[in-house]
Design an enzyme around this catalytic site. Structure first.
Site, PDB file in Angstrom:
ATOM      1  N   LYS A 148       0.786  -1.138  -0.030  1.00  0.00           N
ATOM      2  CA  LYS A 148       0.115  -0.431  -0.022  1.00  0.00           C
ATOM      3  C   LYS A 148       1.028   1.086  -0.200  1.00  0.00           C
ATOM      4  O   LYS A 148       0.643   2.010  -0.605  1.00  0.00           O
ATOM      5  CB  LYS A 148      -1.058   0.118   1.146  1.00  0.00           C
ATOM      6  CG  LYS A 148      -1.746  -1.407   1.669  1.00  0.00           C
ATOM      7  CD  LYS A 148      -2.922  -0.821   2.563  1.00  0.00           C
ATOM      8  CE  LYS A 148      -2.047  -0.789   3.405  1.00  0.00           C
ATOM      9  NZ  LYS A 148      -1.628  -2.445   4.220  1.00  0.00           N
TER      10      LYS A 148
ATOM     11  N   ARG B 106      11.481  -1.123  10.385  1.00  0.00           N
ATOM     12  CA  ARG B 106      10.119  -1.044  11.993  1.00  0.00           C
ATOM     13  C   ARG B 106       9.946  -2.255  12.790  1.00  0.00           C
ATOM     14  O   ARG B 106      10.388  -3.447  12.878  1.00  0.00           O
ATOM     15  CB  ARG B 106       9.170  -1.108  10.378  1.00  0.00           C
ATOM     16  CG  ARG B 106       8.553   0.484   9.626  1.00  0.00           C
ATOM     17  CD  ARG B 106       7.747  -0.210   9.353  1.00  0.00           C
ATOM     18  NE  ARG B 106       6.253  -0.521   9.829  1.00  0.00           N
ATOM     19  CZ  ARG B 106       5.140  -0.088   9.711  1.00  0.00           C
ATOM     20  NH1 ARG B 106       4.828   0.202   7.979  1.00  0.00           N
ATOM     21  NH2 ARG B 106       3.858  -1.281   9.949  1.00  0.00           N
TER      22      ARG B 106
ATOM     23  N   ARG C 268      11.576  -6.243   4.922  1.00  0.00           N
ATOM     24  CA  ARG C 268      11.343  -4.725   4.587  1.00  0.00           C
ATOM     25  C   ARG C 268      12.726  -3.988   5.546  1.00  0.00           C
ATOM     26  O   ARG C 268      12.824  -4.229   6.190  1.00  0.00           O
ATOM     27  CB  ARG C 268      10.181  -4.933   4.968  1.00  0.00           C
ATOM     28  CG  ARG C 268       9.770  -3.673   4.668  1.00  0.00           C
ATOM     29  CD  ARG C 268       8.596  -2.991   4.411  1.00  0.00           C
ATOM     30  NE  ARG C 268       7.109  -3.266   5.572  1.00  0.00           N
ATOM     31  CZ  ARG C 268       6.081  -3.170   5.217  1.00  0.00           C
ATOM     32  NH1 ARG C 268       5.973  -2.788   4.844  1.00  0.00           N
ATOM     33  NH2 ARG C 268       5.322  -3.446   6.573  1.00  0.00           N
TER      34      ARG C 268
ATOM     35  N   ARG D 234      -0.856  -8.632  13.527  1.00  0.00           N
ATOM     36  CA  ARG D 234      -1.140  -7.922  12.671  1.00  0.00           C
ATOM     37  C   ARG D 234      -1.820  -8.793  11.278  1.00  0.00           C
ATOM     38  O   ARG D 234      -3.299  -7.802  10.839  1.00  0.00           O
ATOM     39  CB  ARG D 234      -0.251  -6.622  11.757  1.00  0.00           C
ATOM     40  CG  ARG D 234       0.265  -6.366  12.803  1.00  0.00           C
ATOM     41  CD  ARG D 234       2.074  -5.219  12.199  1.00  0.00           C
ATOM     42  NE  ARG D 234       1.270  -5.140  10.998  1.00  0.00           N
ATOM     43  CZ  ARG D 234       2.839  -4.532  10.204  1.00  0.00           C
ATOM     44  NH1 ARG D 234       4.153  -5.245  10.624  1.00  0.00           N
ATOM     45  NH2 ARG D 234       2.944  -3.787   9.581  1.00  0.00           N
TER      46      ARG D 234
ATOM     47  N   ARG E  22      -9.868   1.598   8.668  1.00  0.00           N
ATOM     48  CA  ARG E  22      -9.046  -0.260   8.848  1.00  0.00           C
ATOM     49  C   ARG E  22      -9.877  -1.134   9.707  1.00  0.00           C
ATOM     50  O   ARG E  22      -9.898  -2.323  10.287  1.00  0.00           O
ATOM     51  CB  ARG E  22      -7.955  -0.245   9.572  1.00  0.00           C
ATOM     52  CG  ARG E  22      -6.143  -0.573   9.356  1.00  0.00           C
ATOM     53  CD  ARG E  22      -5.690  -0.561  10.001  1.00  0.00           C
ATOM     54  NE  ARG E  22      -4.470  -1.033   9.449  1.00  0.00           N
ATOM     55  CZ  ARG E  22      -3.017  -0.637   9.178  1.00  0.00           C
ATOM     56  NH1 ARG E  22      -2.827   0.743   8.676  1.00  0.00           N
ATOM     57  NH2 ARG E  22      -2.189  -1.134   9.223  1.00  0.00           N
TER      58      ARG E  22
HETATM   59  P1  AMP Z   1       1.002   0.714   8.885  1.00  0.00           P
HETATM   60  O1  AMP Z   1       1.691   1.761   8.367  1.00  0.00           O
HETATM   61  O2  AMP Z   1      -0.587   1.497   7.864  1.00  0.00           O
HETATM   62  O3  AMP Z   1       1.198  -1.026   8.754  1.00  0.00           O
HETATM   63  O4  AMP Z   1       0.473   0.467  10.095  1.00  0.00           O
HETATM   64  C1  AMP Z   1       1.283   0.458  11.409  1.00  0.00           C
HETATM   65  C2  AMP Z   1       0.167   0.375  12.595  1.00  0.00           C
HETATM   66  O5  AMP Z   1      -0.227   1.392  12.747  1.00  0.00           O
HETATM   67  C3  AMP Z   1      -0.667  -0.679  12.637  1.00  0.00           C
HETATM   68  O6  AMP Z   1      -0.006  -2.293  13.097  1.00  0.00           O
HETATM   69  C4  AMP Z   1      -1.715  -0.009  13.854  1.00  0.00           C
HETATM   70  O7  AMP Z   1      -1.540  -0.878  14.282  1.00  0.00           O
HETATM   71  C5  AMP Z   1      -2.000   1.748  13.999  1.00  0.00           C
HETATM   72  N1  AMP Z   1      -2.658   2.639  12.316  1.00  0.00           N
HETATM   73  C6  AMP Z   1      -1.729   2.412  11.380  1.00  0.00           C
HETATM   74  N2  AMP Z   1      -3.191   3.046  10.703  1.00  0.00           N
HETATM   75  C7  AMP Z   1      -4.354   2.477  11.442  1.00  0.00           C
HETATM   76  C8  AMP Z   1      -5.232   2.726  11.954  1.00  0.00           C
HETATM   77  N3  AMP Z   1      -6.281   3.536  10.747  1.00  0.00           N
HETATM   78  N4  AMP Z   1      -6.339   2.422  13.006  1.00  0.00           N
HETATM   79  C9  AMP Z   1      -5.919   2.290  13.777  1.00  0.00           C
HETATM   80  N5  AMP Z   1      -4.643   1.954  13.910  1.00  0.00           N
HETATM   81  C10 AMP Z   1      -3.407   2.116  13.248  1.00  0.00           C
END
Ligand code: AMP
Length: 206
Positions: free
Chosen positions: A13, A152, A122, A163, A88
């Site tokens: 994404k 990360r 990654r 996740r 989400r």
């Molecule tokens: P990402 O960078 O999109 O993989 O997000 C990393 C982490 O941030 C996720 O595993 C969640 O813990 C948190 N996170 C990101 N976006 C959201 C969202 N829309 N709602 C809740 N938690 C989020």
């Protein structure tokens, strides 16, 4: 045009959102990036978000929705945006409908068996670029900006398992939500290279 990017963790994404944002001049908003910046800066939001992110769980909806709602009021969002990682779950999708107009939901489909390897291999740069160790040939800096690459904190097998679970139970139902609204477009072979996947997306956007 306002676009939502949907897909499991590791589906690409972030990579595709950057490419789309650059080509179509759309603002790229990543809730994950916003949380990571808050963690780095030691803000109250960062302190709260960290425990959820480390556990592979979603940060509470009220906090997340408020961040996005505020961000969309900035001037740079007026010409259209790309939401990467939001909504989400169904609650967030319904909240979003109250303060924004969604034109299209792009769902990037990737064989689930590939995701663990993709995420755990990654390496990312603070500029937003992302790489996989198999293509880095030992390089430790970003080819785009020279920044130091790092892994990360939540890209470890235990958190990734959680996740993926969170994605399957809470996020995947959004596919149906946007399909019913006639807004869903699916990128069927997200396993391809970033350029191949992007070519599919460009076709859809035409
Ligand atoms: P990402 O960078 O999109 O993989 O997000 C990393 C982490 O941030 C996720 O595993 C969640 O813990 C948190 N996170 C990101 N976006 C959201 C969202 N829309 N709602 C809740 N938690 C989020």
């Amino acid at each position: 045009m306002n676009i939502i990017l949907l897909g499991a963790p590791g589906a690409g994404k972030g990579t595709q959102a950057s490419k789309i944002a650059a080509k179509y001049n759309l603002l790229h908003i990543s809730t994950g990036d916003i949380f990571r910046a808050n963690i780095k800066n030691g803000t109250e939001i960062g302190k709260l978000a960290k425990s959820y992110i480390d556990a592979g769980k979603l940060v509470p909806d009220e906090v997340t929705c408020k961040i996005v709602e505020d961000r969309l009021t900035w001037d740079d969002a007026k010409n259209g945006y790309m939401l990467d990682g939001f909504p989400r779950n169904l609650f967030q999708a319904k909240e979003l409908d109250k303060f924004a107009k969604v034109d299209l939901c792009l769902n990037i489909n990737v064989d689930e068996g590939l995701l663990m390897d993709r995420i755990c291999g990654r390496r990312v740069c603070a500029c937003g670029e992302s790489y996989h160790i198999t293509t880095l040939n030992g390089a430790t800096t970003c080819a785009k900006c020279g920044g130091e690459l790092y892994q990360r904190a939540d890209d470890n097998p235990e958190t990734v398992k959680s996740r993926l679970d969170t994605y399957n139970t809470q996020t995947a139902p959004l596919i149906d939500y946007y399909q019913k609204q006639g807004k869903l477009a699916t990128v069927t072979s997200g396993e391809g290279s970033p350029d191949e996947v992007f070519a599919q997306i460009v076709k859809i956007l035409k």
